[in-house]
Design a protein around this motif. Structure first.
Motif, PDB file in Angstrom:
ATOM      1  N   UNK A  19      -7.609  -2.374   3.731  1.00  0.00           N
ATOM      2  CA  UNK A  19      -7.212  -2.769   5.093  1.00  0.00           C
ATOM      3  C   UNK A  19      -8.433  -3.267   5.859  1.00  0.00           C
ATOM      4  N   UNK A  20      -9.494  -2.504   5.776  1.00  0.00           N
ATOM      5  CA  UNK A  20     -10.727  -2.873   6.477  1.00  0.00           C
ATOM      6  C   UNK A  20     -11.224  -4.247   6.036  1.00  0.00           C
ATOM      7  N   UNK A  21     -11.168  -4.500   4.735  1.00  0.00           N
ATOM      8  CA  UNK A  21     -11.673  -5.773   4.212  1.00  0.00           C
ATOM      9  C   UNK A  21     -10.808  -6.944   4.643  1.00  0.00           C
ATOM     10  N   UNK A  22      -9.486  -6.725   4.739  1.00  0.00           N
ATOM     11  CA  UNK A  22      -8.620  -7.820   5.187  1.00  0.00           C
ATOM     12  C   UNK A  22      -8.903  -8.172   6.647  1.00  0.00           C
ATOM     13  N   UNK A  23      -9.069  -7.153   7.475  1.00  0.00           N
ATOM     14  CA  UNK A  23      -9.416  -7.406   8.871  1.00  0.00           C
ATOM     15  C   UNK A  23     -10.774  -8.095   8.974  1.00  0.00           C
TER      16      UNK A  23
END
Length: 323
Positions: free
Chosen positions: A152-156
């Motif tokens: 999730x963090x990487x997509x954001x």
């Protein structure tokens, strides 16, 4: 002449595991004089800790509160522009905390994390504690960054966030948000702050702004979860309010919403995880009159819990920073 006490991290008391509370005895000094005497130690602790609650001062007015913050941080207070919530402006760029109804929770957020500029330092003064509730919880953005699932963090991080606002009588009108009724001044502000603005024939305004989801603290070099995607997104509203709004307007006309920067939808499940992490890691304390809470606005978020009775907390911001 008595020796001036030097404070350090060892003097801080734990609140729910966080070294936060500094209980002081001013020994008859006025609050402003005491802060001037100890401002170097206070700034060192705030820089090391990111959050500091000072208890034992006597600040009887908003004017003295503003003077104290300017003395402590050596800079003027910032005017609250590009607003997102209703507040009352007092003297010298001191404001009341967000004036939402007492039964509402204000989720954790860093001030102006939806913008491309914000205050690095923010102070809160409790002038009237609520009868019950009304805490201003804090949470560490470094912990939130670490706890968000990597995918999730990487997509954001890869996509960034688009904030979309439609100004109408449902939420704050653009005249209040930008503190002017002059369209030219609004356009100037938007151009200077990389905000796209579009006017409609009926005098309504739509703005979009793209910002990173993650910031690097300019002093510590740490990566921080620093945005308001979870707060602006329609999923932050109760299901009843969501249904009511969507029955009145299409999704692209909502007062506030967030998307990934490419315009694609953010999975509400991602935002639910982020909101829960803030809940799990927030630290709250009951306000006492004259409590002074100081935050590094990038390192720590703040919020508000529901309350009963009357409550007044004042806010002042300083040390502007732009990305």
């Amino acid at each position: 002449m008595s020796e001036i006490k030097s404070f350090s991290q060892n003097d801080l008391q734990l609140i729910d595991g966080l070294q936060l509370l500094l209980q002081v005895d001013t020994e008859g000094q006025r609050a402003l004089q005491w802060i001037q005497t100890h401002k170097d130690a206070i700034n060192r602790m705030l820089q090391a800790n990111g959050a500091l609650l000072i208890r034992g001062l006597n600040l009887p007015s908003s004017n003295q509160f503003g003077q104290l913050l300017m003395s402590l941080f050596g800079e003027s207070l910032i005017r609250y522009e590009y607003r997102s919530t209703p507040r009352t402006e007092l003297r010298g760029n001191v404001y009341t905390a967000t004036e939402y109804h007492a039964d509402q929770t204000i989720p954790q957020h860093s001030e102006n994390a939806y913008a491309n500029s914000w205050a690095m330092r923010i102070g809160f003064l409790c002038t009237k504690p609520a009868t019950s509730g009304g805490a201003t919880p804090v949470a560490d953005n470094r912990i939130i960054y670490q706890k968000i699932p990597a995918e999730i963090r990487e997509e954001f991080a890869r996509k960034g966030i688009m904030y979309v606002r439609n100004y109408s009588n449902i939420d704050l009108p653009w005249q209040e948000v930008f503190q002017t009724s002059d369209r030219h001044q609004v356009a100037q502000y938007c151009e200077q702050n990389r905000i796209d603005c579009q006017w409609s024939d009926d005098d309504t305004l739509r703005t979009t702004q793209i910002n990173p989801a993650i910031q690097i603290h300019p002093l510590t070099g740490e990566k921080l979860w620093f945005n308001q995607a979870h707060l602006y997104h329609i999923s932050n509203l109760s299901p009843d309010i969501q249904r009511s709004l969507l029955s009145l307007m299409p999704v692209d006309k909502l007062p506030k919403n967030t998307y990934f920067a490419d315009g694609s939808a953010i999975d509400p499940a991602y935002l639910a995880i982020i909101r829960q992490l803030y809940i799990d890691h927030k630290v709250a304390f009951p306000w006492q009159k004259h409590d002074l809470l100081l935050l590094d606005n990038m390192l720590f978020t703040h919020g508000r819990e529901p309350y009963t009775g009357e409550r007044q907390v004042l806010v002042g911001m300083t040390t502007p920073f732009s990305c």
